[in-house]
Design an enzyme around this catalytic site. Structure first.
Site, PDB file in Angstrom:
ATOM      1  CB  CYS A  57     -41.415   1.632-121.409  1.00 27.83           C
ATOM      2  SG  CYS A  57     -41.625   3.249-120.629  1.00 27.83           S
ATOM      3  CB  ALA A  62     -37.941  -4.831-121.502  1.00 24.89           C
ATOM      4  N   GLY A  67     -39.574  -6.225-125.957  1.00 23.74           N
ATOM      5  CA  GLY A  67     -39.010  -5.965-127.280  1.00 23.74           C
ATOM      6  C   GLY A  67     -39.884  -6.256-128.480  1.00 23.74           C
ATOM      7  CE  LYS A 111     -46.794  -2.225-127.397  1.00 21.44           C
ATOM      8  NZ  LYS A 111     -46.674  -3.393-126.510  1.00 21.44           N
ATOM      9  CG  ASP A 139     -36.342   6.116-114.867  1.00 19.96           C
ATOM     10  OD1 ASP A 139     -37.150   6.326-115.785  1.00 19.96           O
ATOM     11  OD2 ASP A 139     -36.639   6.223-113.667  1.00 19.96           O
ATOM     12  CB  CYS A 149     -52.186  -3.577-122.557  1.00 19.17           C
ATOM     13  SG  CYS A 149     -51.080  -3.747-121.160  1.00 19.17           S
TER      14      CYS A 149
END
Length: 519
Positions: free
Chosen positions: A212, A214, A216, A218, A265, A337
């Site tokens: 996952c 975006a 970007g 990480k 996906d 998070c």
């Protein structure tokens, strides 16, 4: 739900009210609504700053509005004016208008409620964090570059090449930030990539998947940590977010590292879509309950709806189980998070219940000095909880959660069996435990050896005899085994020498004692 009516007005606060209303209605970030494709502001700097301040203090303003009822249909303008009166630099509202008159009638009551709200929920202030993009810049150069911006600056003790600066320093407009030499990234969000590559003493080698990816941050951190030859497969299903990812990768990585961006996906992917992939960084959508400082998170001020959190947790579990199904993957990092157990420990527990025969939790080696660990939940042992990483506001960073998984190994370091044929018929001296790995016992040493399936089947047919194995052992493994033997021989010699010296000393002592007695 908010009932918002924007009325054309000559008020100096109308542009800010309109932008705030757009953020609430579209759920888009303030940056995407305020900047054009070339990166230029579409609104004035003062308007942008006003909206940022309102969003930063939105929770307090919301409590004030819910306590003191003001009959105003233009809610976004109400919030902007309340900020200017109660929290703005001048503590007053310029101009006139109906909304201002409604507010000023209750000025004393509003200030009284604000004081109580501020006492109950003090504003969170963290240091500014700036990660040096080591693909393009050196940490020493970054330190010199940022010294003028902050009186206090040092390298973070947990994350390499992460600089810690004073909270009020302004970095967004610096040339080194705009050029991608320095990345403004919160400390805790750096844990994901760091744990995937350096969670074990031996850094991960091979290609990686950012499931996952975006926007970007990480992904670019992974690129900086991986070897030059490794490829990163960056996936995202949202077309708009994918465009942001492409822009960020062009700025931060360019052609320095190979990155394959996939508009896909992750749940629809299979292992063959990612050749030679050895690690997965999985940071799926979450409630964001741990984010205390992000403007865009504050804009989406939904309360922690249990139904929504459970829906997110269900999705997170499905994605994690899908990642665990890839047979070539050796390590997985799952991060959020969020500070909710449902999205963190509960997801990990259920994933292990489904895939626990293949995967195990490990304490990340790179964060061995980090004190805050996972919460105790039913279904996880205390030892497993200690393997989990948590961050909270007390750590001077946003709330974060990291779980680091490694594919389970048996004695001798070989990977656990998944689909090996006829493994039960192998002799006791050679136990096949994976399609391309098995243990070999030779000269009282047990070593894991990679071989092709055809060689393994030959061994099965020959009742586990090791004569034919020698041709299958890689040269590096043979050299390493020989080196270990030499080391053991040297160690034995050193021990024998020490024993001899000890016995000589003992004889000398006895001789001295005898001489003293004679005297």
């Amino acid at each position: 739900s908010r009932f918002i009516v924007i009325i054309a007005s000559m008020s100096p606060y109308s542009p800010a009210a309109q932008l705030l209303s757009q953020i609430w209605e579209t759920k888009k970030s303030i940056k995407s609504l305020s900047y054009d494709k070339k990166g230029s502001l579409k609104v004035s700097k003062s308007t942008y700053a006003q909206v940022c301040h309102v969003l930063e203090n939105q929770n307090v303003l919301k409590e004030v509005v819910s306590t003191i009822k003001i009959p105003c249909r233009n809610e976004s303008l109400l919030y902007v004016l309340l900020y200017e009166l109660l929290l703005g630099p001048n503590k007053k509202i310029r101009g006139g208008g109906v909304v201002k008159r409604l507010i000023m009638k209750k000025e004393k009551e509003l200030k009284g409620v604000l004081a109580k709200c501020a006492a109950n929920s003090p504003r969170v202030i963290f240091p500014k964090y700036a990660r040096v993009n080591t693909l393009k810049y050196k940490t020493d150069d970054a330190l010199s570059d940022l010294k003028a911006q902050s009186d206090s600056i040092h390298v973070d003790p947990h994350v390499p090449n992460l600089l810690v600066l004073e909270p009020n320093c302004k970095l967004h407009d610096l040339p080194s930030v705009k050029s991608g030499n320095i990345v403004l990234q919160d400390k805790s969000s750096c844990f994901s990539a760091l744990c995937l590559i350096h969670g074990n003493r031996d850094p991960l080698k091979g290609n990686c998947i950012d499931a996952c990816a975006a926007p970007g941050q990480k992904t670019s951190h992974l690129a900086a940590l991986l070897p030059k030859t490794s490829t990163i497969y960056a996936c995202d299903r949202n077309e708009e977010r994918l465009k942001i990812l492409q822009q960020r990768m062009k700025l931060l990585v360019g052609n320095i590292r190979p990155i394959v961006i996939k508009h896909i996906d992750f749940l629809t992917t299979k292992q063959s879509d990612f050749p030679n992939a050895k690690g997965i960084l999985l940071d799926p959508s979450c409630s964001g309950s741990g984010i205390f400082t992000s403007i865009d998170r504050l804009a989406d001020s939904k309360d922690d709806d249990q139904e929504r959190i459970q829906h997110l947790a269900n999705f997170q579990l499905v994605v994690l189980k899908h990642a665990m199904s890839f047979e070539s993957i050796e390590r997985i990092v799952y991060s959020t998070c969020s500070i909710n157990n449902q999205e963190n420990e509960e997801v990990v527990k259920e994933a292990l219940e489904a895939q626990g025969d293949k995967w195990q939790l490990c304490a990340p080696y790179c964060l061995r000095g980090w004190e805050r660990r996972g919460n105790d939940v039913e279904g996880l042992t205390s030892q497993q909880a200690k393997c989990l990483i948590r961050a909270d506001r007390d750590d001077k960073t946003n709330g974060f959660f990291v779980a680091y998984f490694e594919r389970k190994k048996l004695d001798g370091g070989s990977v656990e069996a998944t689909d090996m044929d006829n493994s039960s018929s192998v002799a006791t001296k050679s136990t096949i435990t994976h399609p391309d790995q098995f243990q070999v016992t030779t000269d009282n040493h047990t070593i894991p050896v990679k071989v092709k399936n055809s060689v393994a089947k030959q061994l099965v047919a020959n009742n586990g005899k090791t004569e034919k194995l020698q041709s299958a052992i890689p040269k590096k493994r043979t050299k390493k085994l020989a080196w270990k033997r030499r080391q053991m021989d040297q160690k034995r010699k050193r021990l024998l020498e020490k024993k001899k010296q000890a016995s000589l000393l003992e004889k000398k002592k006895q001789a001295l004692l005898l001489e003293k007695k004679k005297q």
